[in-house]
Scaffold this active site. Structure first.
Site, mmCIF file in Angstrom:
data_model
loop_
_atom_site.group_PDB
_atom_site.id
_atom_site.type_symbol
_atom_site.label_atom_id
_atom_site.label_comp_id
_atom_site.label_asym_id
_atom_site.label_seq_id
_atom_site.Cartn_x
_atom_site.Cartn_y
_atom_site.Cartn_z
ATOM 1 N N TYR A 42 25.543 -48.918 25.262
ATOM 2 C CA TYR A 42 24.358 -48.082 25.083
ATOM 3 C C TYR A 42 24.164 -47.817 23.594
ATOM 4 O O TYR A 42 25.117 -47.858 22.823
ATOM 5 C CB TYR A 42 24.437 -46.767 25.889
ATOM 6 C CG TYR A 42 25.678 -45.932 25.694
ATOM 7 C CD1 TYR A 42 25.815 -45.060 24.616
ATOM 8 C CD2 TYR A 42 26.722 -45.981 26.627
ATOM 9 C CE1 TYR A 42 26.955 -44.278 24.468
ATOM 10 C CE2 TYR A 42 27.863 -45.207 26.482
ATOM 11 C CZ TYR A 42 27.968 -44.353 25.403
ATOM 12 O OH TYR A 42 29.097 -43.581 25.264
ATOM 13 N N ARG B 132 29.710 -39.566 18.738
ATOM 14 C CA ARG B 132 30.589 -38.384 18.848
ATOM 15 C C ARG B 132 30.629 -37.575 17.558
ATOM 16 O O ARG B 132 30.609 -36.348 17.588
ATOM 17 C CB ARG B 132 32.010 -38.808 19.208
ATOM 18 C CG ARG B 132 32.163 -39.282 20.622
ATOM 19 C CD ARG B 132 33.611 -39.645 20.891
ATOM 20 N NE ARG B 132 34.442 -38.466 20.948
ATOM 21 C CZ ARG B 132 34.786 -37.839 22.072
ATOM 22 N NH1 ARG B 132 34.380 -38.310 23.227
ATOM 23 N NH2 ARG B 132 35.540 -36.770 22.043
ATOM 24 N N ASP C 16 39.312 -30.878 28.352
ATOM 25 C CA ASP C 16 40.443 -31.739 28.708
ATOM 26 C C ASP C 16 41.754 -30.966 28.787
ATOM 27 O O ASP C 16 42.675 -31.390 29.486
ATOM 28 C CB ASP C 16 40.586 -32.876 27.686
ATOM 29 C CG ASP C 16 39.616 -34.024 27.955
ATOM 30 O OD1 ASP C 16 38.755 -33.874 28.840
ATOM 31 O OD2 ASP C 16 39.729 -35.057 27.268
#
Ligand code: FAD
Length: 403
Positions: free
Chosen positions: A219, A113, A297
Site C-alpha cells: 500500500y 509510522r 502491545d
C-alpha cells in the site's frame, strides 16, 4: 525526584513508551484535563521504515481525541482494496477488509509510522516527552507510583501507564513474567520510492496476494511517494522482534520467485528490507493494579494479520483517557478496573482472530474462495471497524454515574 505539577483534574500521569499507543494516550489524557508526561527509552523518535494502516475504528477514536485531522494530514487515502492469488487470479474481497466503497467512505488510512509518530507528537506541548529515559521498574506506593530508570534516577506519578510495547517492563510488574508465543512467521518489510517502480504498480489501492504459506501486501504511504511492502513467510528462525533487524532482499526474492508479476518486480525495486518474527501472548490475568495499567502491545501483543495492533492501542488510549476524565486520586483504582473491563474482551477477540486469519491467509488446503469465505466469517458484521471506543467508555461511565 521531580515535583509533581499541579493539574486540572489533580492527577499526574506518567506514560512509559512513546509509541503510537503512548503518544495517543498522552494527547487524549491531556485533552481531558490530565497532567501527563511520557518517558521513552529511545534517544530520538526517528522515522521507522514501515507503514501502518489506521482503520476506521482507529480513526474514529483519534477523532474523539481531537487527533484525527493531524493524522489524516499525513495519511495516504486509498481508493480501494484488492486481493489476488499468487498466480494473479482475483479473490473476492472479505467485506470488512480495509476497503473503500460508496457506503464505506475512505476510512482506512495508510500512514508512514514515523510520520504518524510525529503527527501525534505535534499535539503535545514541548517537554511532555522525555527521551533517553528507559524505565527499569515501577513500584506502587501508598500515594502513587515510583518510576525507577535504568540509570537509577526516579520520578513519581499518581498513575503509571505501561505503553512500552511487546517486551514491556511494566507488564511484568503488573502481571508477572509471561512468555511470548511465536507464530512461526517472518515478516519482511520495506519502503520503495515510487520512481523505482516505473509505473508498474497501481498506487491508488491496497493490494494483497495470497499463496500457500506466504502473503504479500502493498500500500502507498507518504502521500504516495513510497510504496510499503509487507511479505509474510514461514520461518523456523526465532527472529528478533524488531522494526529494524535487517533482512536480505535476495532471500525475500527467492521466497517469491515463482509468484506472478508484479511481485518479483516489486521485490527487485526494494532498496533494503527489515524483518522480524511475529509474536503474540495469551491474555494476561490482569492489566491493572490500583495505580498502574497497561495499553497497546504491552497489554495484548497480537499478530498483524488483521492490521489492528496499532488501532487497538489507539482505542485503549482513548478509552483510558475517557474513563480517567474528571477522576480524583481516590477514583483511580475503580476507573482503571473499568478501563480494563472495557478493553479485555475486545482485544482478546481481535488477538485470537488475528492468529486465525494468519492461518487462513497462508493455508495450503483451502481454495482462494474458501479463504475469502473464512475471512468474511471472521470479520462478520464489521465488528472490528464499526466499533466506537469512546462511545463504549461514555456508556460505561454513565452507568457508574447512575449508581
Ligand atoms: P510500540 O509501538 O512497540 O511502542 C512502545 C514504545 O515503548 C517504543 O517507543 C519503545 O521504544 C518504548 N519502550 C519500550 N520499553 C521501554 C522502557 N523500558 N522504557 C521506556 N520506553 C520503552 N497495527 C495496525 O494497527 N495496523 C497495521 O497495519 C499494522 N501492521 C503491522 C505489520 C507488522 C509486520 C507488525 C509486526 C505489526 C503491525 N501492526 C499493525 C501492529 C503495530 O505495529 C503494534 O501493535 C503497535 O506498534 C503497538 O503500539 P504500542 O504503542 O503499544 O507499542
Amino acid at each position: 525526584m521531580s515535583v509533581t505539577e499541579v493539574t486540572r483534574n489533580g492527577l499526574h500521569i506518567a506514560i512509559i513508551g512513546a509509541g503510537i499507543g503512548g503518544l495517543t494516550a498522552a494527547a487524549a489524557l491531556r485533552a481531558n484535563g490530565t497532567d501527563v508526561v511520557v518517558y521513552e527509552k529511545a534517544h530520538e523518535l526517528r522515522e521507522v521504515g514501515a507503514g501502518v494502516v489506521i482503520a476506521s475504528n482507529g480513526l474514529r477514536a483519534l477523532d474523539e481525541a481531537g487527533l484525527g485531522e493531524r493524522v489524516r494530514a499525513v495519511g495516504t487515502p486509498i481508493e480501494r482494496s484488492v486481493m489476488g492469488t499468487w498466480h494473479g487470479e482475483s479473490v473476492p474481497m472479505p467485506p470488512a477488509w480495509p476497503s473503500v466503497s460508496a457506503d464505506r467512505p475512505a476510512t482506512s488510512l495508510p500512514v508512514h509510522r514515523g510520520e504518524l509518530q510525529q503527527a501525534l507528537l505535534s499535539a503535545l506541548p514541548a517537554g511532555t516527552v522525555h527521551l533517553g529515559r528507559p524505565c527499569h521498574d515501577v513500584v506502587e506506593t501508598s500515594d502513587g507510583v515510583r518510576i525507577v530508570f535504568a540509570d537509577g534516577s526516579e520520578e513519581h506519578a499518581d498513575v503509571v501507564v505501561g505503553a512500552d510495547g511487546i517486551h514491556s517492563v511494566v507488564q511484568r510488574v503488573v502481571a508477572g513474567p509471561v512468555e511470548l508465543s511465536s507464530e512461526g512467521i517472518m515478516a519482511y518489510r520495506g519502503l520503495i520510492p515510487v520512481e523505482r517502480l516505473d509505473h508498474t504498480v497501481d498506487l491508488s489501492c491496497m493490494q494483497m496476494w495470497i499463496g500457500p504459506g506466504r502473503t504479500f501486501l502493498i500500500y502507498p504511504v507518504s502521500q504516495g511517494r513510497l510504496l510499503n511492502i509487507v511479505a509474510f513467510t514461514a520461518s523456523t528462525l526465532d527472529a528478533e522482534e524488531s522494526w529494524t533487524a535487517p533482512g536480505d532482499v535476495r532471500e525475500l526474492a527467492a521466497e517469491f520467485a515463482d509468484w506472478a508479476q508484479p511481485i518479483p518486480g516489486i521485490i527487485d525495486a526494494i532498496p533494503q528490507t527489515f524483518r522480524w518474527g511475529l509474536y503474540d501472548r495469551k491474555p494476561l490475568h490482569r492489566w491493572s493494579t490500583d495505580r498502574i495499567t497497561l495499553l497497546g502491545d504491552a497489554a495484548h501483543p497480537m499478530t498483524p494479520h488483521l492490521g489492528q495492533g496499532a488501532n487497538m492501542s489507539i482505542e485503549d488510549a482513548v478509552v483510558l483517557a475517557n474513563v480517567l476524565a474528571g477522576a480524583s486520586a481516590a477514583d483511580v483504582p475503580q476507573r482503571l478496573a473499568l478501563y480494563e473491563s472495557l478493553r479485555r474482551d475486545r482485544t482478546t477477540r481481535v488477538q485470537q482472530n488475528a492468529r486465525q486469519s494468519g492461518g487462513v491467509y497462508r493455508s495450503v488446503d483451502l481454495t482462494p474462495q474458501q479463504q475469502a469465505a473464512q475471512l468474511t466469517k471472521i470479520l462478520a458484521d464489521n465488528w472490528i471497524p464499526d466499533y466506537d471506543a469512546a462511545a463504549a467508555a461514555g456508556e460505561a461511565l454513565a452507568g457508574i454515574d447512575r449508581r
